[in-house]
Design an enzyme around this catalytic site. Structure first.
Site, PDB file in Angstrom:
ATOM      1  CE  LYS A  66     -41.130 -25.490 -32.095  1.00  0.00           C
ATOM      2  NZ  LYS A  66     -40.720 -26.012 -33.408  1.00  0.00           N
ATOM      3  N   GLY A 129     -40.924 -37.252 -34.873  1.00  0.00           N
ATOM      4  CA  GLY A 129     -41.115 -36.315 -33.766  1.00  0.00           C
ATOM      5  C   GLY A 129     -41.979 -35.140 -34.196  1.00  0.00           C
ATOM      6  CB  THR A 153     -39.380 -45.307 -31.471  1.00  0.00           C
ATOM      7  OG1 THR A 153     -38.193 -44.904 -30.801  1.00  0.00           O
ATOM      8  CG2 THR A 153     -40.325 -45.974 -30.494  1.00  0.00           C
ATOM      9  CE1 TYR A 220     -33.266 -24.221 -37.631  1.00  0.00           C
ATOM     10  CE2 TYR A 220     -31.421 -22.721 -37.302  1.00  0.00           C
ATOM     11  CZ  TYR A 220     -32.640 -23.227 -36.894  1.00  0.00           C
ATOM     12  OH  TYR A 220     -33.218 -22.755 -35.750  1.00  0.00           O
TER      13      TYR A 220
HETATM   14  P1  NDP Z   1     -38.109 -34.443 -31.706  1.00  0.00           P
HETATM   15  O1  NDP Z   1     -37.250 -34.515 -30.496  1.00  0.00           O
HETATM   16  O2  NDP Z   1     -39.570 -34.242 -31.559  1.00  0.00           O
HETATM   17  O3  NDP Z   1     -37.919 -35.811 -32.558  1.00  0.00           O
HETATM   18  C1  NDP Z   1     -36.644 -36.307 -32.806  1.00  0.00           C
HETATM   19  C2  NDP Z   1     -36.720 -37.469 -33.793  1.00  0.00           C
HETATM   20  O4  NDP Z   1     -35.372 -37.806 -34.167  1.00  0.00           O
HETATM   21  C3  NDP Z   1     -37.339 -38.752 -33.237  1.00  0.00           C
HETATM   22  O5  NDP Z   1     -38.113 -39.361 -34.245  1.00  0.00           O
HETATM   23  C4  NDP Z   1     -36.113 -39.599 -32.883  1.00  0.00           C
HETATM   24  O6  NDP Z   1     -36.356 -40.975 -32.966  1.00  0.00           O
HETATM   25  C5  NDP Z   1     -35.172 -39.196 -33.988  1.00  0.00           C
HETATM   26  N1  NDP Z   1     -33.749 -39.391 -33.689  1.00  0.00           N
HETATM   27  C6  NDP Z   1     -32.985 -38.703 -32.786  1.00  0.00           C
HETATM   28  N2  NDP Z   1     -31.715 -39.108 -32.826  1.00  0.00           N
HETATM   29  C7  NDP Z   1     -31.650 -40.087 -33.765  1.00  0.00           C
HETATM   30  C8  NDP Z   1     -30.592 -40.905 -34.264  1.00  0.00           C
HETATM   31  N3  NDP Z   1     -29.354 -40.794 -33.801  1.00  0.00           N
HETATM   32  N4  NDP Z   1     -30.879 -41.792 -35.238  1.00  0.00           N
HETATM   33  C9  NDP Z   1     -32.149 -41.896 -35.719  1.00  0.00           C
HETATM   34  N5  NDP Z   1     -33.192 -41.148 -35.285  1.00  0.00           N
HETATM   35  C10 NDP Z   1     -32.939 -40.255 -34.308  1.00  0.00           C
HETATM   36  O7  NDP Z   1     -37.460 -33.314 -32.610  1.00  0.00           O
HETATM   37  P2  NDP Z   1     -38.201 -32.363 -33.672  1.00  0.00           P
HETATM   38  O8  NDP Z   1     -39.048 -33.216 -34.535  1.00  0.00           O
HETATM   39  O9  NDP Z   1     -38.802 -31.211 -32.982  1.00  0.00           O
HETATM   40  O10 NDP Z   1     -36.957 -31.777 -34.515  1.00  0.00           O
HETATM   41  C11 NDP Z   1     -36.224 -32.610 -35.411  1.00  0.00           C
HETATM   42  C12 NDP Z   1     -35.173 -31.759 -36.122  1.00  0.00           C
HETATM   43  O11 NDP Z   1     -35.815 -30.818 -36.971  1.00  0.00           O
HETATM   44  C13 NDP Z   1     -34.283 -30.964 -35.156  1.00  0.00           C
HETATM   45  O12 NDP Z   1     -32.936 -31.062 -35.581  1.00  0.00           O
HETATM   46  C14 NDP Z   1     -34.780 -29.532 -35.323  1.00  0.00           C
HETATM   47  O13 NDP Z   1     -33.735 -28.599 -35.152  1.00  0.00           O
HETATM   48  C15 NDP Z   1     -35.245 -29.534 -36.771  1.00  0.00           C
HETATM   49  N6  NDP Z   1     -36.276 -28.522 -37.003  1.00  0.00           N
HETATM   50  C16 NDP Z   1     -36.007 -27.545 -37.938  1.00  0.00           C
HETATM   51  C17 NDP Z   1     -36.906 -26.543 -38.185  1.00  0.00           C
HETATM   52  C18 NDP Z   1     -36.585 -25.507 -39.205  1.00  0.00           C
HETATM   53  O14 NDP Z   1     -37.260 -24.462 -39.245  1.00  0.00           O
HETATM   54  N7  NDP Z   1     -35.598 -25.735 -40.074  1.00  0.00           N
HETATM   55  C19 NDP Z   1     -38.201 -26.464 -37.466  1.00  0.00           C
HETATM   56  C20 NDP Z   1     -38.419 -27.559 -36.550  1.00  0.00           C
HETATM   57  C21 NDP Z   1     -37.468 -28.537 -36.319  1.00  0.00           C
HETATM   58  P3  NDP Z   1     -37.057 -41.805 -31.753  1.00  0.00           P
HETATM   59  O15 NDP Z   1     -38.516 -41.499 -31.844  1.00  0.00           O
HETATM   60  O16 NDP Z   1     -36.737 -43.211 -32.041  1.00  0.00           O
HETATM   61  O17 NDP Z   1     -36.436 -41.292 -30.480  1.00  0.00           O
END
Ligand code: NDP
Length: 276
Positions: A66, A129, A153, A220
């Protein structure tokens, strides 16, 4: 002539986009071919160049490309600029138009499919994220009472809250906090972390769920995730995952490419995994 589209990613086998767009094409009578394109991790631009040279008209973009698509585009829509990421491209001559439909897809699923108005509601978003970045402006445009972004974070949550203040047209209060500082109860709790992909649970207190709230996991196809289980344990009756968001962002891209909006109900039914 059949117009060609594809979704590009690595891995790509899991993608539901071909099934979704082929169904849309069938119900709208559009003559398109939609395939999966696996690109090498360092080979995004070459793969897209080749697809365009072969007559490709547009692409969806999934992980991990992306940001590459953001750099590749010649014309970025405001949604893509705010998200800092691109999930759909349209090729017209030398131009590469780029959008990010994730946020608008989420809002459409909440408001239209799930009948969950956002105006005047307290909204809590877990994670800071790409998904949260993309969702922020479309959510704020619905005029919620307040948006709180909670992240492991803390600095990333605060940075996003600041960005939202700079870009929103209204004056919705937006705060970035750590999990220990989530206070009060919320009408809409969105899990936009990737924790559900690995069956992990963000450290959220059950008291964050207001009575009558909707708990929504953007992940999902995973059934009842630890986040949705926590919500159910807290007495939440309305649970949803991101399948509707996926279908709605696809419908936005389809309309952008083809000039007609397909109904999403049949697709959502086809790809839903029950929340059990
Ligand atoms: P990113 O990798 O950009 O961000 C991940 C985020 O999750 C960060 O804020 C991270 O925190 C946090 N995180 C990860 N593991 C944990 C944990 N164990 N406990 C707490 N926080 C955690 O991912 P995306 O934002 O791109 O995607 C997030 C989710 O959304 C994914 O599961 C993706 O599949 C889903 N999604 C669904 C879509 C849909 O159409 N339904 C479209 C886009 C995304 P930190 O910053 O502290 O590392």
């Amino acid at each position: 002539m059949t117009d060609r589209y594809a979704v590009i990613g690595n891995p790509i086998e899991q993608s539901k986009s071909p099934l979704i767009h082929t169904t849309f094409a069938h119900v709208t009578g559009q003559d398109i071919e939609y395939t999966k394109l696996l690109a090498p991790l360092e080979g995004f631009a070459q793969a897209v160049d080749a697809f365009r040279a072969a007559g490709g008209r547009g692409m969806n973009v999934t992980a991990p490309f992306k940001l590459d698509a953001f750099a590749y585009a010649t014309d970025l829509a405001p949604s893509a600029q705010m998200a800092g990421a691109v999930n759909a491209m349209k090729f017209v001559g030398d131009k590469v138009y780029a959008e990010n439909f994730d946020g608008v897809g989420l809002v459409r699923d909440l408001v239209h499919n799930l009948d969950c108005p956002i105006q005047g509601r307290r909204v809590l978003i877990l994670g800071a994220g790409g998904a949260t970045r993309g969702a922020l402006l479309p959510l704020l445009a619905q005029a919620p009472a307040e948006v709180v972004i909670v992240n492991r974070t803390l600095a990333k949550a605060q940075e996003l809250a600041e960005l939202a203040h700079q870009h929103q047209t209204g004056a919705v209060p937006v705060r970035g906090v750590g999990y220990a500082d989530v206070t009060g109860a919320f009408d809409l709790v969105l899990n936009a972390t990737s924790a559900s992909l690995t069956a992990e649970l963000p450290p959220l207190s059950e008291s964050a769920f207001a009575s009558g709230c909707l708990a929504y996991d953007l992940t999902y196809g995973k059934g009842l995730t630890p986040f949705l289980k926590l919500a159910r344990q807290a007495g939440v009756m309305r649970l949803a995952d991101g399948v509707g968001m996926l279908a709605e962002q696809a419908a936005e891209a389809f309309e952008w490419w083809r000039g007609m909006r397909p109904d999403t109900a049949a697709v959502i039914e086809k790809i839903t995994v029950p929340l059990v």
